[in-house]
Design a protein around this motif. Structure first.
Motif, mmCIF file in Angstrom:
data_model
loop_
_atom_site.group_PDB
_atom_site.id
_atom_site.type_symbol
_atom_site.label_atom_id
_atom_site.label_comp_id
_atom_site.label_asym_id
_atom_site.label_seq_id
_atom_site.Cartn_x
_atom_site.Cartn_y
_atom_site.Cartn_z
ATOM 1 N N ALA A 1 0.840 -1.202 0.000
ATOM 2 C CA ALA A 1 0.000 0.000 0.000
ATOM 3 C C ALA A 1 0.871 1.248 0.000
ATOM 4 C CB ALA A 1 -0.942 -0.008 1.204
ATOM 5 N N PHE A 2 1.908 1.255 0.814
ATOM 6 C CA PHE A 2 2.831 2.392 0.859
ATOM 7 C C PHE A 2 3.449 2.626 -0.518
ATOM 8 C CE2 PHE A 2 7.107 4.066 1.095
ATOM 9 C CZ PHE A 2 6.941 5.215 1.853
ATOM 10 N N THR A 3 3.917 1.574 -1.147
ATOM 11 C CA THR A 3 4.556 1.695 -2.459
ATOM 12 C C THR A 3 3.586 2.261 -3.492
ATOM 13 O OG1 THR A 3 6.081 -0.101 -1.949
ATOM 14 C CG2 THR A 3 5.734 0.412 -4.283
ATOM 15 N N ALA A 4 2.370 1.741 -3.519
ATOM 16 C CA ALA A 4 1.379 2.210 -4.491
ATOM 17 C C ALA A 4 0.964 3.657 -4.217
ATOM 18 C CB ALA A 4 0.157 1.303 -4.485
ATOM 19 N N LEU A 5 0.773 4.009 -2.958
ATOM 20 C CA LEU A 5 0.376 5.381 -2.620
ATOM 21 C C LEU A 5 1.525 6.368 -2.817
ATOM 22 C CD1 LEU A 5 -1.797 4.631 0.513
ATOM 23 C CD2 LEU A 5 -2.607 5.634 -1.628
ATOM 24 N N SER A 6 2.751 5.880 -2.923
ATOM 25 C CA SER A 6 3.914 6.748 -3.149
ATOM 26 C C SER A 6 3.930 7.366 -4.540
ATOM 27 C CB SER A 6 5.210 5.958 -2.940
ATOM 28 O OG SER A 6 5.355 5.572 -1.608
ATOM 29 N N ASP A 7 3.174 6.780 -5.475
ATOM 30 C CA ASP A 7 3.121 7.303 -6.839
ATOM 31 C C ASP A 7 2.539 8.717 -6.821
ATOM 32 O OD1 ASP A 7 3.113 7.569 -9.598
ATOM 33 O OD2 ASP A 7 1.227 6.480 -9.834
ATOM 34 N N GLY A 8 3.366 9.699 -7.105
ATOM 35 C CA GLY A 8 2.931 11.094 -7.100
ATOM 36 C C GLY A 8 2.931 11.730 -5.725
ATOM 37 N N ALA A 9 3.440 11.023 -4.713
ATOM 38 C CA ALA A 9 3.435 11.537 -3.338
ATOM 39 C C ALA A 9 4.588 12.510 -3.091
ATOM 40 C CB ALA A 9 3.527 10.373 -2.353
ATOM 41 N N THR A 10 4.439 13.269 -2.024
ATOM 42 C CA THR A 10 5.492 14.180 -1.562
ATOM 43 C C THR A 10 5.778 13.878 -0.097
ATOM 44 O OG1 THR A 10 3.900 15.876 -0.901
ATOM 45 C CG2 THR A 10 4.776 16.019 -3.146
ATOM 46 N N ASP A 11 6.797 14.522 0.436
ATOM 47 C CA ASP A 11 7.159 14.386 1.849
ATOM 48 C C ASP A 11 7.224 12.913 2.258
ATOM 49 O OD1 ASP A 11 7.209 17.195 2.112
ATOM 50 O OD2 ASP A 11 5.065 17.221 2.535
#
Length: 139
Positions: free
Chosen positions: A98-108
């Motif tokens: 979930a972390f890896t997938a939500l990292s797409d386009g994430a900041t901070d």
């Protein structure tokens, strides 16, 4: 039994966010629009805005969201509110995914890795401006 459930507020991206979260967490999204409720809005541009949306995952997680039409005041996510995805040792792989997938386009982004206190921990602000924290215990 009562449940505490995150309810996210968007200007006009609730549907996109819920579908993205569904692609990450699995489950089913149910959406009611302002246009589907008589008398909620006469503005044609606001008919498809999400009045209430809900993601329910196979594991029992629930995440709710809505858009904000012009007749309501938009309340942006605050730095003091974070969606937390937590679990035990058996959940490490799922939380990491979930972390890896939500990292797409994430900041901070603080990487999901073993923390000094012994848990796997990470955090980020996703592409929709929502702050997330991830923690998986190791014992």
């Amino acid at each position: 039994m009562a449940r505490l459930t995150p309810y996210l507020s968007f200007t006009d991206r609730a549907r996109e966010a819920l579908e993205f979260y569904r692609s990450v967490l699995g489950g089913t999204v149910d959406i009611s629009t302002f246009g589907s409720m008589p008398g909620m809005t006469d503005d044609p541009a606001e008919q498809e805005l999400v009045m209430h949306g809900q993601l329910e995952t196979p594991g029992g997680l629930v995440l709710m969201a809505s858009d904000t039409p012009s007749f309501m005041t938009y309340v942006a996510p605050t730095s003091g509110v974070t969606v937390a995805l937590t679990g035990g040792p058996e959940d490490v792989d799922g939380i990491r995914a979930a972390f890896t997938a939500l990292s797409d386009g994430a900041t901070d982004v603080m990487p999901f890795e073993l923390a000094p206190w012994g848990d796997h921990y990470g955090q980020l602000v996703d592409r929709f401006g929502i702050s997330w924290m991830f923690d998986a215990g190791t014992a």
